[in-house]
Design an enzyme around this catalytic site. Structure first.
Site, PDB file in Angstrom:
ATOM      1  CD  GLU A  72      -2.517   1.467   2.741  1.00 18.35           C
ATOM      2  OE1 GLU A  72      -3.693   1.587   2.487  1.00 18.35           O
ATOM      3  OE2 GLU A  72      -1.916   1.131   3.922  1.00 18.35           O
ATOM      4  CG  ASP A  73       3.289   2.221   3.248  1.00 18.29           C
ATOM      5  OD1 ASP A  73       2.433   3.058   3.665  1.00 18.29           O
ATOM      6  OD2 ASP A  73       3.775   1.301   4.149  1.00 18.29           O
ATOM      7  CG  HIS A 167       1.591   4.924   7.739  1.00 24.64           C
ATOM      8  ND1 HIS A 167       1.988   3.524   7.686  1.00 24.64           N
ATOM      9  CD2 HIS A 167       2.533   5.651   7.146  1.00 24.64           C
ATOM     10  CE1 HIS A 167       2.954   3.683   6.954  1.00 24.64           C
ATOM     11  NE2 HIS A 167       3.495   4.724   6.665  1.00 24.64           N
ATOM     12  CB  VAL A 262       6.788  -5.257  11.715  1.00 23.18           C
ATOM     13  CG1 VAL A 262       7.714  -6.034  12.224  1.00 23.18           C
ATOM     14  CG2 VAL A 262       5.880  -6.422  10.795  1.00 23.18           C
ATOM     15  CB  CYS A 268      -0.092  -2.496   5.220  1.00 29.91           C
ATOM     16  SG  CYS A 268      -0.389  -1.262   6.594  1.00 29.91           S
TER      17      CYS A 268
END
Length: 279
Positions: A72-73, A167, A262, A268
């Site tokens: 996703e990032d 985030h 994590v 994500c």
């Protein structure tokens, strides 16, 4: 208004063994059981592919990129356009190459973020179907938000300070076309208040006790209607009781205990894409 949740394809990435030892984390905690993480990830991918009927593109694991499963990032996809991001953590910038190629193979209009002063993680980008909210965090800066606004000119873009979390979507997501899921913490509620002040639109909200539970995946699947992937009841039982009030949704619990160690959330682990026509 965009058809929020409409989706035909998903990009995911397999989990490398190195994730357990080298993945970034905001705070030290218990070790990731990589085999269990892979099992949970396989179930997640199976839900997208088999239960929901999406065309899933599964990228190979890369031992040199321990955080790469958090695809996703690496890109923001809206309609037929994709913005390749510049992740805030320098160690993650190599992740974008494989994702860029996958998006090009899907024949999307791919735009790259090349400004070296910009940083943007997809986990900081909340698209409501009407507008974007971008979290200004340790991973995302104002210049990154400006480039996103230049890329998707049809939508308003507002920025939201994020202090206590990795985030913006660490504590919020969409659960429907007009429904924001938000955690109960002071930081989450403060961010929601900022979003409400920034927007011309009044969203409904669903408040859950656990901030981590507020990260969900909403999909609108033909023949299935409103679908919500949320954290499993054995992990966050109090929040699941709140989701059960959504009588119009197909609720799908998903275990995520290992990647959560994590800072991995449900959103994500996939890039969701709505192609207007199949390739």
């Amino acid at each position: 208004m965009s058809e929020l949740g409409r989706c035909t394809h998903a990009i995911v990435r397999s989990i490398p063994q190195s994730l357990g030892r080298l993945a970034l984390r905001t705070e030290e905690g218990s070790a990731v059981a990589v085999a269990r993480a892979r099992l949970q990830h396989d179930v997640y991918v199976g839900i997208l592919r088999n239960q929901l009927g999406l065309s899933v593109v599964e990228l190979e694991a890369d031992e040199s990129l321990p955080d790469a499963p958090f695809v996703e990032d690496t890109a923001i996809v809206c309609g037929e356009r994709a913005l390749i991001t510049r992740p805030g953590a320098p160690s993650r910038r190599g992740e974008v190459d494989a994702v860029k190629k996958a998006l090009q193979d899907l024949q999307l209009n791919v735009v790259e973020m090349t400004d070296e002063n910009a940083t943007l993680d997809g986990g900081d980008v909340l698209f409501t179907g009407r507008e974007f909210f971008v979290g200004l965090s340790k991973r995302t800066n104002q210049r990154g938000a400006e480039i996103l606004a230049d890329t998707f000119k049809d939508y308003a873009v507002s920025t939201v300070p994020v202090h206590d979390y990795l985030h913006l979507k660490s504590f919020c997501s969409m659960a429907g076309p007009n429904l924001i899921v938000i955690g109960s913490s002071e930081a989450a509620q403060k961010a929601l208040k900022t979003m409400q002040q920034m927007s011309d639109h009044r969203y409904d909200k669903l408040t859950v006790p656990d901030d981590a539970a507020a990260n969900c995946i909403y999909l609108n699947i033909p023949g299935k209607g409103n679908v919500l992937l949320h954290r499993a009841p054995e992990e966050l039982p109090d929040s699941v009781k709140v989701f059960e009030k959504l009588k119009e949704h197909m609720l799908i619990p998903v275990a995520n205990s290992e990647l959560a160690k994590v800072d991995g959330c449900l959103t994500c682990c996939s890039l969701l894409i709505n192609k207007s026509s199949d390739l």
